[in-house]
Motif scaffolding. Structure first.
Motif, PDB file in Angstrom:
ATOM      1  N   LEU A  31       0.829  -1.212   0.000  1.00  0.00           N
ATOM      2  CA  LEU A  31       0.000   0.000   0.000  1.00  0.00           C
ATOM      3  C   LEU A  31       0.862   1.260   0.000  1.00  0.00           C
ATOM      4  CD1 LEU A  31      -1.404  -2.022   2.547  1.00  0.00           C
ATOM      5  CD2 LEU A  31      -3.267  -0.640   1.681  1.00  0.00           C
ATOM      6  N   ILE A  32       0.406   2.246  -0.767  1.00  0.00           N
ATOM      7  CA  ILE A  32       1.049   3.570  -0.751  1.00  0.00           C
ATOM      8  C   ILE A  32       0.021   4.545  -0.177  1.00  0.00           C
ATOM      9  CG2 ILE A  32       2.100   5.414  -2.139  1.00  0.00           C
ATOM     10  CD1 ILE A  32       2.538   3.465  -4.382  1.00  0.00           C
ATOM     11  N   ASP A  33       0.439   5.393   0.729  1.00  0.00           N
ATOM     12  CA  ASP A  33      -0.483   6.452   1.173  1.00  0.00           C
ATOM     13  C   ASP A  33       0.276   7.752   1.405  1.00  0.00           C
ATOM     14  OD1 ASP A  33      -3.641   6.202   2.485  1.00  0.00           O
ATOM     15  OD2 ASP A  33      -2.544   8.086   2.571  1.00  0.00           O
ATOM     16  N   ILE A 114      -6.675   1.373  -7.221  1.00  0.00           N
ATOM     17  CA  ILE A 114      -6.706   2.735  -6.681  1.00  0.00           C
ATOM     18  C   ILE A 114      -7.833   2.796  -5.652  1.00  0.00           C
ATOM     19  CG2 ILE A 114      -6.961   5.183  -7.211  1.00  0.00           C
ATOM     20  CD1 ILE A 114      -6.057   4.551 -10.080  1.00  0.00           C
ATOM     21  N   ALA A 115      -7.445   2.957  -4.389  1.00  0.00           N
ATOM     22  CA  ALA A 115      -8.421   3.094  -3.301  1.00  0.00           C
ATOM     23  C   ALA A 115      -8.184   4.462  -2.668  1.00  0.00           C
ATOM     24  CB  ALA A 115      -8.243   1.961  -2.291  1.00  0.00           C
ATOM     25  N   GLY A 116      -8.136   5.458  -3.529  1.00  0.00           N
ATOM     26  CA  GLY A 116      -7.669   6.799  -3.134  1.00  0.00           C
ATOM     27  C   GLY A 116      -8.707   7.690  -2.482  1.00  0.00           C
ATOM     28  N   PRO A 256      -2.505  13.795  -8.662  1.00  0.00           N
ATOM     29  CA  PRO A 256      -1.842  13.294  -9.873  1.00  0.00           C
ATOM     30  C   PRO A 256      -2.603  12.181 -10.586  1.00  0.00           C
ATOM     31  CG  PRO A 256      -0.493  12.933  -7.897  1.00  0.00           C
ATOM     32  CD  PRO A 256      -1.684  13.684  -7.466  1.00  0.00           C
ATOM     33  N   ILE A 257      -3.435  11.430  -9.859  1.00  0.00           N
ATOM     34  CA  ILE A 257      -4.173  10.306 -10.469  1.00  0.00           C
ATOM     35  C   ILE A 257      -5.068  10.814 -11.606  1.00  0.00           C
ATOM     36  CG2 ILE A 257      -5.970   8.561  -9.985  1.00  0.00           C
ATOM     37  CD1 ILE A 257      -4.713   8.329  -7.176  1.00  0.00           C
ATOM     38  N   ALA A 258      -5.481  12.060 -11.500  1.00  0.00           N
ATOM     39  CA  ALA A 258      -6.348  12.643 -12.531  1.00  0.00           C
ATOM     40  C   ALA A 258      -5.656  12.693 -13.893  1.00  0.00           C
ATOM     41  CB  ALA A 258      -6.778  14.042 -12.105  1.00  0.00           C
TER      42      ALA A 258
HETATM   43  P1  FAD Z   1     -10.321   7.120   2.147  1.00  0.00           P
HETATM   44  O1  FAD Z   1     -10.739   6.791   3.521  1.00  0.00           O
HETATM   45  O2  FAD Z   1     -10.563   8.512   1.653  1.00  0.00           O
HETATM   46  O3  FAD Z   1      -8.783   6.772   2.007  1.00  0.00           O
HETATM   47  C1  FAD Z   1      -8.107   7.072   0.824  1.00  0.00           C
HETATM   48  C2  FAD Z   1      -6.642   7.184   1.094  1.00  0.00           C
HETATM   49  O4  FAD Z   1      -5.966   7.303  -0.164  1.00  0.00           O
HETATM   50  C3  FAD Z   1      -6.254   8.422   1.891  1.00  0.00           C
HETATM   51  O5  FAD Z   1      -5.554   8.033   3.045  1.00  0.00           O
HETATM   52  C4  FAD Z   1      -5.385   9.245   0.925  1.00  0.00           C
HETATM   53  O6  FAD Z   1      -4.300   9.885   1.590  1.00  0.00           O
HETATM   54  C5  FAD Z   1      -4.874   8.161  -0.031  1.00  0.00           C
HETATM   55  N1  FAD Z   1      -4.510   8.675  -1.351  1.00  0.00           N
HETATM   56  C6  FAD Z   1      -5.295   9.254  -2.277  1.00  0.00           C
HETATM   57  N2  FAD Z   1      -4.613   9.558  -3.390  1.00  0.00           N
HETATM   58  C7  FAD Z   1      -3.342   9.151  -3.158  1.00  0.00           C
HETATM   59  C8  FAD Z   1      -2.135   9.191  -3.913  1.00  0.00           C
HETATM   60  N3  FAD Z   1      -2.071   9.716  -5.152  1.00  0.00           N
HETATM   61  N4  FAD Z   1      -1.019   8.685  -3.351  1.00  0.00           N
HETATM   62  C9  FAD Z   1      -1.033   8.160  -2.099  1.00  0.00           C
HETATM   63  N5  FAD Z   1      -2.146   8.109  -1.336  1.00  0.00           N
HETATM   64  C10 FAD Z   1      -3.271   8.592  -1.867  1.00  0.00           C
HETATM   65  N6  FAD Z   1     -18.915   6.060   5.992  1.00  0.00           N
HETATM   66  C11 FAD Z   1     -19.669   5.080   6.548  1.00  0.00           C
HETATM   67  O7  FAD Z   1     -19.813   4.006   5.970  1.00  0.00           O
HETATM   68  N7  FAD Z   1     -20.272   5.283   7.765  1.00  0.00           N
HETATM   69  C12 FAD Z   1     -20.138   6.457   8.481  1.00  0.00           C
HETATM   70  O8  FAD Z   1     -20.694   6.618   9.561  1.00  0.00           O
HETATM   71  C13 FAD Z   1     -19.327   7.485   7.909  1.00  0.00           C
HETATM   72  N8  FAD Z   1     -19.141   8.655   8.566  1.00  0.00           N
HETATM   73  C14 FAD Z   1     -18.351   9.612   8.002  1.00  0.00           C
HETATM   74  C15 FAD Z   1     -18.116  10.815   8.709  1.00  0.00           C
HETATM   75  C16 FAD Z   1     -17.313  11.794   8.187  1.00  0.00           C
HETATM   76  C17 FAD Z   1     -17.079  13.066   8.958  1.00  0.00           C
HETATM   77  C18 FAD Z   1     -16.702  11.601   6.901  1.00  0.00           C
HETATM   78  C19 FAD Z   1     -15.797  12.661   6.312  1.00  0.00           C
HETATM   79  C20 FAD Z   1     -16.919  10.427   6.196  1.00  0.00           C
HETATM   80  C21 FAD Z   1     -17.750   9.418   6.730  1.00  0.00           C
HETATM   81  N9  FAD Z   1     -17.964   8.226   6.052  1.00  0.00           N
HETATM   82  C22 FAD Z   1     -18.734   7.243   6.634  1.00  0.00           C
HETATM   83  C23 FAD Z   1     -17.394   7.972   4.720  1.00  0.00           C
HETATM   84  C24 FAD Z   1     -16.183   7.036   4.847  1.00  0.00           C
HETATM   85  O9  FAD Z   1     -15.207   7.609   5.691  1.00  0.00           O
HETATM   86  C25 FAD Z   1     -15.606   6.783   3.458  1.00  0.00           C
HETATM   87  O10 FAD Z   1     -16.599   6.125   2.684  1.00  0.00           O
HETATM   88  C26 FAD Z   1     -14.368   5.888   3.550  1.00  0.00           C
HETATM   89  O11 FAD Z   1     -13.343   6.507   4.302  1.00  0.00           O
HETATM   90  C27 FAD Z   1     -13.841   5.586   2.152  1.00  0.00           C
HETATM   91  O12 FAD Z   1     -12.739   4.758   2.303  1.00  0.00           O
HETATM   92  P2  FAD Z   1     -11.607   4.688   1.171  1.00  0.00           P
HETATM   93  O13 FAD Z   1     -10.597   3.744   1.692  1.00  0.00           O
HETATM   94  O14 FAD Z   1     -12.274   4.399  -0.126  1.00  0.00           O
HETATM   95  O15 FAD Z   1     -11.026   6.172   1.060  1.00  0.00           O
END
Ligand code: FAD
Length: 342
Positions: A31-33, A114-116, A256-258
């Protein structure tokens, strides 16, 4: 060059659960973050908020959910490149991809997931004209390793929880901690505000409010910051320090992913949701909050589902022609894998 089966960009809940699902199929993940820690929005934006819609958890704090996900995927020994943003992607002749970060770390994998989420979190920077000259030379926007501040003079700017919490934490490590905020009131937790006051009274934190850092001085490296006191704008002075850490929060950007040639709609990556959340580039998938398709919901449990289906297709790409019969995790799933958790 870091080589793996599935290179996951983003260590949020979706990325972390991908490691588990891939592990069941004997696929290795890295994983990269861009953030210095795993957990995505859950850790960065709302670690202390309860979540009520994670199956089998009537209530769980977002920070605790991250810890559970890390515990669940640990058995499959994922690799991590943290604090680095995935910047470029290049397709190789053998069909694999090389992803390079902003720090130059290279990763190679036949499948990229991509789980960005909302994108990489970019720091909000103060309006100081020469601040970029000092980045990584005394100016840091997030704290990756507190040990690097041991015995140093640190100036932190900001009025939220990060600024307060790090001032408290570093007061035991740094030789001098100064916290500067443009208002007298802080936005952070009352507990943290009280603790900062207490440390100020003990002489362990130097508190300057209302004030702003308006300049940086130093040859190649930070030597001092210029502080302007809001109450008397004419009263400007230089404060000697080794590090200036503005903690004004982070704002997410697809970044940059865009520019990777992926189909983008409404700032998200279009995917095929009939099958496996693959993008318009075969071998690159987009899962979790970062993707878009008809009926998309930005919820954690949707990301988990998407990760699970995506891993099935990744298995076929990585093991072409190899038969795989889906069974439950407690039953033999893949040749030679007996389903027991290590
Ligand atoms: P994210 O959690 O956004 O993680 C993506 C990661 O990718 C980030 O750490 C980012 O730094 C990294 N990243 C992106 N681009 C790059 C790149 N180019 N290089 C390296 N790293 C990169 N959902 C629920 O189901 N229930 C809830 O109660 C709920 N409450 C919420 C409350 C708040 C205040 C907020 C803001 C959101 C809430 N959500 C909730 C939504 C939930 O947090 C998101 O659906 C979830 O975090 C998505 O997970 P993800 O892993 O897809 O993305």
């Amino acid at each position: 060059m870091i080589k793996t089966d599935i290179l996951i960009i983003g260590a949020g809940p979706t990325g972390l659960f991908t490691v588990f699902e891939a592990g069941l199929l004997k696929l290795k993940c890295h994983l990269i973050d861009a953030l210095p820690q795993a957990g995505g929005q859950c850790t960065e934006l709302y670690p202390k908020k309860p979540i009520y819609d994670i199956p089998a958890y009537p209530e769980i704090m977002a920070g605790d959910l991250t810890l559970k996900l890390l515990e669940q995927c640990k058995q499959f020994q994922p690799g991590f490149t943290l604090g680095e943003r995935a910047e470029t992607i290049e397709k190789q002749e053998d069909g694999s991809f090389i992803v390079t970060t902003n720090k130059g770390t290279q990763h190679q994998a036949p499948v990229v997931a991509i789980a960005g989420g909302l994108g990489s979190f970019e720091p909000r920077k103060p309006l100081i004209h020469n601040i970029t000259d000092y980045e990584d030379n005394g100016v840091e926007y997030m704290i990756k390793d507190p040990e690097m501040y041991r015995g140093k003079r640190v100036v932190i700017a900001g009025g939220g929880d990060s600024a307060l919490d790090w001032s408290i934490f570093l007061s035991d490590i740094a030789s001098e901690v100064t916290l500067i905020h443009r208002r007298n009131e802080f936005r952070g937790h009352l507990d943290s505000v009280d603790k900062v006051q207490e440390l100020k009274n003990l002489g362990k934190i130097n508190l300057i409010t209302p004030a702003e850092v308006t300049g940086i001085v130093g040859h190649e490296k930070v030597a001092a910051v210029v502080v302007s006191q809001a109450a008397h704008i004419e009263k400007e002075f230089e404060l000697e320090c080794d590090h200036f850490i503005p903690l004004f929060g982070l704002s997410p950007k697809l970044g940059p992913i865009a520019n990777w040639g992926l189909e983008i709609e409404k700032n998200a990556i279009k995917v095929d949701n009939c099958l496996d959340y693959q993008t318009n580039i075969p071998g690159i998938f987009a899962i979790g909050d970062v993707n878009i398709y008809p009926g998309k919901l930005k919820l954690i449990l949707c990301g988990f589902h998407e990760a699970t289906l995506m891993c099935q297709s990744a298995y076929q790409i990585i093991n072409p022609g190899k038969r795989y019969v889906l069974k439950y995790t407690t039953v033999a799933g893949v040749d030679g894998f007996d389903g027991t958790r290590k």
